[in-house]
Design a protein around this motif. Structure first.
Motif, PDB file in Angstrom:
ATOM      1  N   ILE A  23      35.763 -25.182-159.097  1.00  0.00           N
ATOM      2  CA  ILE A  23      34.195 -25.059-157.414  1.00  0.00           C
ATOM      3  C   ILE A  23      33.094 -26.015-157.932  1.00  0.00           C
ATOM      4  N   ASP A  24      32.710 -27.247-159.583  1.00  0.00           N
ATOM      5  CA  ASP A  24      31.633 -27.701-158.840  1.00  0.00           C
ATOM      6  C   ASP A  24      31.956 -28.599-157.930  1.00  0.00           C
ATOM      7  N   THR A  25      33.033 -29.456-157.880  1.00  0.00           N
ATOM      8  CA  THR A  25      33.689 -30.335-157.225  1.00  0.00           C
ATOM      9  C   THR A  25      33.689 -30.232-155.630  1.00  0.00           C
ATOM     10  N   ILE A  26      33.652 -28.738-155.133  1.00  0.00           N
ATOM     11  CA  ILE A  26      33.840 -27.489-154.240  1.00  0.00           C
ATOM     12  C   ILE A  26      31.920 -27.751-153.558  1.00  0.00           C
ATOM     13  N   VAL A  27      31.078 -27.560-154.651  1.00  0.00           N
ATOM     14  CA  VAL A  27      29.674 -28.369-154.153  1.00  0.00           C
ATOM     15  C   VAL A  27      29.222 -29.484-153.937  1.00  0.00           C
ATOM     16  N   PHE A  28      30.010 -30.388-154.546  1.00  0.00           N
ATOM     17  CA  PHE A  28      29.783 -31.685-154.438  1.00  0.00           C
ATOM     18  C   PHE A  28      30.234 -32.050-152.846  1.00  0.00           C
ATOM     19  N   LEU A  29      31.141 -31.194-152.327  1.00  0.00           N
ATOM     20  CA  LEU A  29      31.514 -31.566-150.904  1.00  0.00           C
ATOM     21  C   LEU A  29      30.941 -31.882-149.751  1.00  0.00           C
ATOM     22  N   PRO A  30      29.985 -31.442-149.320  1.00  0.00           N
ATOM     23  CA  PRO A  30      29.200 -32.313-148.506  1.00  0.00           C
ATOM     24  C   PRO A  30      28.085 -33.388-149.222  1.00  0.00           C
TER      25      PRO A  30
END
Length: 185
Positions: free
Chosen positions: A31-38
């Protein structure tokens, strides 16, 4: 450190808590990786189009501060909040800023190498002509910091592997900071 200090004292703790499992923590990390996608996409755009080193530095600084600051202030990153995990000290109290940065120390080695690699990438004359990630990858092939980056990735992997085998489900970085990851309601 003795095993007694690391394991036996915990079994005798008067407070009963549910420890976050290895898979709970993996879900939080995803989930934290998804948060960093932008930010990751902005980095790619910056590398292939804008080529502004200050922007790259700003993005990396935000990524570096995300985990220690959120875990200190809220007891969790966004991924941990969603998966109902909280980082606490071994007394089950909120962690200090110092503990938060100690937890992050193993990760910081990799991020530090990444910052240095990024600096050298932006200084390389061929970088200004690179238009694709493949072009940038070819430039970075000659960067000897990649070997250190792989070693730091292995250190993180070893650290998180501890979670699967430790009685307190502590990663190495948890042991360094005297912290636990617990499930919360």
């Amino acid at each position: 450190m003795s095993n007694n200090l690391l394991d036996d004292d915990f079994r005798e703790s008067p407070k009963q808590v549910e420890l976050a499992t290895f898979f709970d923590r993996v879900k939080a990390s995803i989930i934290d990786t998804i948060v960093f996608l932008p930010l990751i996409l902005l980095t790619v755009y910056n590398w292939t189009t804008l080529k502004i080193y200050a922007l790259d530095l700003l993005i990396n600084t935000a990524i570096i501060l995300y985990k220690p600051v959120l875990e200190w202030h809220y007891g969790a990153t966004v991924g941990k909040m969603i998966t109902r995990i909280k980082v606490v000290d071994i007394s089950l109290e909120p962690i200090t800023l110092e503990q938060s940065f100690r937890r992050f120390s193993i990760y910081f080695i990799g991020y530090g190498i990444s910052l240095i690699s990024s600096y050298y990438l932006f200084q390389d004359p061929a970088f200004s002509e690179a238009l694709t990630l493949a072009d940038i990858g070819a430039i970075q092939q000659d960067n000897h910091l990649n070997d250190f980056s792989q070693l730091s990735s292995m250190a993180v992997l070893v650290s998180v592997t501890f979670v699967a085998f430790d009685i307190k489900r502590q990663a190495l970085h948890d042991k360094l900071a005297s912290t636990l990851c617990i499930k919360v309601d």
